[in-house]
Design an enzyme around this catalytic site. Structure first.
Site, PDB file in Angstrom:
ATOM      1  CB  CYS A 120     -16.511   4.153 -29.796  1.00 39.84           C
ATOM      2  SG  CYS A 120     -15.634   3.727 -31.285  1.00 39.84           S
ATOM      3  CD  GLU A 121     -16.095   3.628 -22.766  1.00 39.58           C
ATOM      4  OE1 GLU A 121     -16.295   4.120 -21.652  1.00 39.58           O
ATOM      5  OE2 GLU A 121     -16.244   2.424 -23.019  1.00 39.58           O
ATOM      6  CE1 TYR A 161      -2.631  -3.383  -8.411  1.00 40.98           C
ATOM      7  CE2 TYR A 161      -1.249  -1.499  -7.858  1.00 40.98           C
ATOM      8  CZ  TYR A 161      -1.807  -2.718  -7.523  1.00 40.98           C
ATOM      9  OH  TYR A 161      -1.540  -3.272  -6.299  1.00 40.98           O
ATOM     10  N   GLY A 174       3.358  -3.710  -3.924  1.00 41.25           N
ATOM     11  CA  GLY A 174       3.212  -3.931  -5.356  1.00 41.25           C
ATOM     12  C   GLY A 174       3.615  -2.665  -6.087  1.00 41.25           C
ATOM     13  NE  ARG A 175      -0.503   2.204  -5.969  1.00 42.92           N
ATOM     14  CZ  ARG A 175      -1.593   2.220  -6.736  1.00 42.92           C
ATOM     15  NH1 ARG A 175      -1.570   2.833  -7.892  1.00 42.92           N
ATOM     16  NH2 ARG A 175      -2.711   1.638  -6.325  1.00 42.92           N
ATOM     17  N   GLY A 186       0.754  -1.252   0.000  1.00 37.20           N
ATOM     18  CA  GLY A 186       0.000   0.000   0.000  1.00 37.20           C
ATOM     19  C   GLY A 186       0.779   1.294   0.000  1.00 37.20           C
ATOM     20  CD  GLU A 225       0.334  -9.174   1.678  1.00 42.36           C
ATOM     21  OE1 GLU A 225      -0.563  -8.352   1.399  1.00 42.36           O
ATOM     22  OE2 GLU A 225       0.103 -10.275   2.189  1.00 42.36           O
ATOM     23  NE  ARG A 242      -3.194   3.200 -11.366  1.00 40.75           N
ATOM     24  CZ  ARG A 242      -2.914   4.452 -11.035  1.00 40.75           C
ATOM     25  NH1 ARG A 242      -2.355   5.264 -11.899  1.00 40.75           N
ATOM     26  NH2 ARG A 242      -3.157   4.889  -9.824  1.00 40.75           N
ATOM     27  CE1 TYR A 253      -9.270   1.724  -9.202  1.00 39.56           C
ATOM     28  CE2 TYR A 253      -7.392   1.728 -10.676  1.00 39.56           C
ATOM     29  CZ  TYR A 253      -8.276   1.049  -9.882  1.00 39.56           C
ATOM     30  OH  TYR A 253      -8.172  -0.309  -9.768  1.00 39.56           O
TER      31      TYR A 253
HETATM   32  C1  LIG Z   1      -3.322  -4.932  -3.704  1.00 38.49           C
HETATM   33  C2  LIG Z   1      -2.730  -5.615  -2.541  1.00 38.49           C
HETATM   34  C3  LIG Z   1      -1.384  -5.395  -2.218  1.00 38.49           C
HETATM   35  C4  LIG Z   1      -0.492  -4.446  -2.958  1.00 38.49           C
HETATM   36  O1  LIG Z   1      -0.856  -3.109  -2.839  1.00 38.49           O
HETATM   37  P1  LIG Z   1       0.117  -1.967  -3.420  1.00 38.49           P
HETATM   38  O2  LIG Z   1      -0.647  -0.729  -3.178  1.00 38.49           O
HETATM   39  O3  LIG Z   1       0.305  -2.251  -4.868  1.00 38.49           O
HETATM   40  O4  LIG Z   1       1.389  -2.024  -2.658  1.00 38.49           O
HETATM   41  C5  LIG Z   1      -0.858  -6.111  -1.151  1.00 38.49           C
HETATM   42  N1  LIG Z   1      -1.613  -6.979  -0.435  1.00 38.49           N
HETATM   43  C6  LIG Z   1      -2.911  -7.210  -0.729  1.00 38.49           C
HETATM   44  C7  LIG Z   1      -3.673  -8.198   0.083  1.00 38.49           C
HETATM   45  C8  LIG Z   1      -3.508  -6.543  -1.780  1.00 38.49           C
HETATM   46  O5  LIG Z   1      -4.804  -6.765  -2.046  1.00 38.49           O
END
Ligand SMILES: *Cc1c(COP(=O)(O)O)cnc(C)c1O
Length: 421
Positions: free
Chosen positions: A346-347, A375, A277-278, A239, A275, A314, A318
């Protein structure tokens, strides 16, 4: 910091001019920097030292098997939310002991496959899931290692669609009921309680909600231990946000996040899992596109490009901002023009930016969307029968296509006409 810089007037990914990739691959395409991916992973790993830890890359942010292999080879674990992601991680050579399985809707078939293939833990999100997992694991004669995803009721103060830790969100079990559900878990056959899990949202630009959540987690760990549970692993979720607008945003750094984690949870004697990701993949990728037309309407000017919302959803989904830059460096002091950057779909939702001040870019020229490595490609589709956008990985002075663009024939051949038609 990333590795997308202008050199000799041309935007490079590491040592490769992205216009050279465009000439070889065609547009649009995603381009990832191996050095940026490694750097971001290692920043997290170092930020948690000396605590025992595992950085589990959130596969849903970028699931290309080459990206997973690069991170897996550096020692990354993987956080997966479907058996498809699990199989991608395994195809990338990541062993089951380094894969955690998250998600609110794991099916019994997915649970069985993960248990058969080997899994580090299930992050269980509800009592019905706990019962389903107990049934699957006991029928197989094994014990499934679990954490419960606890919803701390903390507002991550991020975008509505990616906030996950408030009590009205669909994720996890309420922290107020956690002890009761842990007691139930401990009594179920085929279940082995090993820790606690939380994930409060994505694109957080402030450490305060994390700290509030982890403080609640700490108190819960003490209660659970007093209740007789063995709590040896804390999964803190992902996150941490990234700067999408250059020079305007300064979200917390992994080192600051790590210091807070050590301060709040460091003395519990637990192994820490995170965890992200981004923050690992986001700024490690760009989407490159060619301008098809410049179109002047009555009130505004449009830049119509060959990438669309099916390639990068995105902004449409969002309302997200991506910096859009020309691949040829504009001369210093060149005036900027306000344009709407749109795709061919087309939108009206197929709009990347409205009234964006940009250097003058003409038809035929190339532009790049920054911060598109997370993403981006994973959410792409073939809407409007636009073949799936390809992905390219750069390392130093070489690059490779890591997902080719399907041909029109391949795209059409996936449909089948029933014999009775
Ligand atoms: C989406 C998600 C992440 C990764 O979130 P980021 O914002 O990309 O770091 C980690 N754990 C869980 C359970 C998620 O659903």
């Amino acid at each position: 910091m990333d590795h997308f810089l202008y050199r000799n007037g041309h935007l490079h990914a590491e040592d490769v001019a992205m216009s050279d990739i465009a000439a070889a691959v065609g547009t649009p395409f995603y381009c990832y920097s191996a050095a940026t991916l490694s750097r971001h992973f290692l920043l997290f790993k170092e930020a948690l030292e000396p605590l025992p830890s595992l950085v589990c890359f959130a596969v849903k942010s970028n699931s290309n098997v080459a990206v997973l292999k690069l991170l897996g080879d550096l020692g990354a674990g993987m956080d997966v939310v479907s058996i498809g992601e699990y199989l991608r991680a395994r195809a990338a050579g990541v062993p089951g002991e380094r894969i955690v399985f998250s998600g609110v809707g794991k099916t019994p078939a997915e649970m069985r496959m993960a248990l058969e293939g080997g899994i580090r833990q299930f992050n269980v999100e509800s009592e019905p899931e706990l019962e389903a997992l107990s049934a699957v694991a006991s029928a197989m004669g094994v014990a499934a290692p679990i954490t419960l995803r606890v919803n701390p009721d903390v507002d991550a103060k991020t975008h509505e669609k990616i906030s996950t830790g408030r009590k009205e969100d669909k994720f996890g079990v309420p922290i107020s009921r956690a002890r009761e559900i842990y007691a139930r878990a401990a009594a179920l056959p085929g279940i082995r309680v090993i820790g606690v899990d939380m994930h409060i949202g994505s694109q957080l630009t402030d450490l305060a909600p994390f700290e509030a959540a982890y403080t609640k987690m700490r108190a819960l760990v003490e209660e659970l231990r007093a209740d007789g549970h063995t709590i040896e692993r804390l999964d803190l979720g992902g996150g941490l946000g990234i700067p999408y607008t250059r020079g305007n945003e300064a979200p917390p750094l992994p080192v600051e996040y790590g210091a807070m984690v050590k301060r709040v949870l460091g003395d519990l004697g637990c192994e820490i899992e995170i965890e992200p990701g981004r923050l690992i993949s986001g700024n490690a990728g760009m989407l490159v596109s060619q301008v098809i037309y410049r179109k002047k309407a009555e009130e505004r000017e449009f830049l119509i490009i060959d990438a669309a919302m099916n390639d990068l959803v995105r902004p449409a989904m969002y309302g997200s901002h991506h910096d859009i830059v020309p691949l040829v460096e504009p001369p210093a002091g060149e005036p900027q023009v306000a344009v709407d950057v749109v795709g061919p779909i087309c939108e009206s939702g197929d709009t990347f930016a409205k009234q964006r001040a940009m250097p003058l870019v003409q038809a035929g020229e190339l532009v790049g969307f920054r911060s598109a490595g997370a993403y981006g490609a994973v959410m792409s589709s073939e809407y409007n029968s636009r073949p799936l956008v390809p992905e390219v990985l750069v390392s130093g002075d070489h690059f490779a296509v890591i997902r080719p663009r399907p041909t029109y024939d391949e795209m059409i051949a996936r449909d089948t006409i029933p014999a009775w038609l």
